[in-house]
Design a protein around this motif. Structure first.
Motif, short mmCIF file in Angstrom:
data_model
loop_
_atom_site.label_atom_id
_atom_site.label_comp_id
_atom_site.label_asym_id
_atom_site.label_seq_id
_atom_site.Cartn_x
_atom_site.Cartn_y
_atom_site.Cartn_z
N GLU A 43 0.82 -1.21 0.00
CA GLU A 43 0.00 0.00 0.00
C GLU A 43 0.86 1.26 0.00
OE1 GLU A 43 -2.50 -0.47 3.43
OE2 GLU A 43 -3.85 -1.87 2.41
N LEU A 44 2.00 1.20 0.69
CA LEU A 44 2.88 2.37 0.80
C LEU A 44 3.93 2.43 -0.31
CD1 LEU A 44 3.46 2.29 4.68
CD2 LEU A 44 1.92 3.79 3.39
N GLY A 45 3.95 1.42 -1.17
CA GLY A 45 4.92 1.39 -2.26
C GLY A 45 6.34 1.11 -1.79
N LEU A 46 6.47 0.44 -0.65
CA LEU A 46 7.79 0.11 -0.11
C LEU A 46 8.30 -1.20 -0.70
CD1 LEU A 46 7.12 0.99 3.64
CD2 LEU A 46 8.41 2.34 1.96
N PRO A 47 9.61 -1.37 -0.79
CA PRO A 47 10.16 -2.62 -1.33
C PRO A 47 9.88 -3.80 -0.41
CG PRO A 47 11.93 -1.21 -0.53
CD PRO A 47 10.66 -0.42 -0.43
N ALA A 48 9.86 -4.99 -1.00
CA ALA A 48 9.58 -6.21 -0.24
C ALA A 48 10.69 -6.50 0.76
CB ALA A 48 9.42 -7.39 -1.19
N SER A 49 11.90 -6.14 0.40
CA SER A 49 13.07 -6.42 1.24
C SER A 49 13.56 -5.15 1.92
CB SER A 49 14.18 -7.01 0.37
OG SER A 49 15.34 -7.23 1.14
N ASP A 50 14.04 -5.30 3.15
CA ASP A 50 14.63 -4.18 3.89
C ASP A 50 15.97 -4.67 4.45
OD1 ASP A 50 15.39 -2.20 5.69
OD2 ASP A 50 13.37 -1.92 6.50
#
Length: 99
Positions: A43-50
């Motif tokens: 929803e926030l457009g963040l990458p799957a990996s951190d």
């Protein structure tokens, strides 16, 4: 004909069975939570990996493993296996929401 299992061995096996059950329930709860993280990231457009978070977690769990008498190399391998699965789930969630 199978020999009778000594009472002490049966007791250890019973404890192991209980611990395995607890591990499965804990992993299920962890994956329920990470699924929600995956939805939020999508929803926030963040990458799957951190990678930063993953590195912090590896260090933290290696230290916990050492404190607990568990091989830290095993703990790291176990965590990396779980994280790889979580990342895959997050990628699937993101791609399904992008359609």
């Amino acid at each position: 004909m199978m020999a009778e299992i000594p009472e002490e061995l049966a007791a250890y096996r019973h404890t192991i069975d209980n611990l395995d059950s607890a591990l499965v329930h804990l992993l299920a709860e962890r994956f329920r939570c990470t699924q929600q993280v995956g939805v939020l990231k999508a929803e926030l457009g963040l990458p799957a990996s951190d990678p930063g978070r993953e590195e912090t977690q590896v260090k933290r769990l290696r230290a916990l493993a050492e404190e607990s008498g568990l091989d830290p190399v095993f703990a790291e391998k176990f965590l990396k296996f779980i994280v790889a699965e979580v990342i895959q789930h997050h990628e699937e969630i993101a791609s399904s929401r992008a359609r």
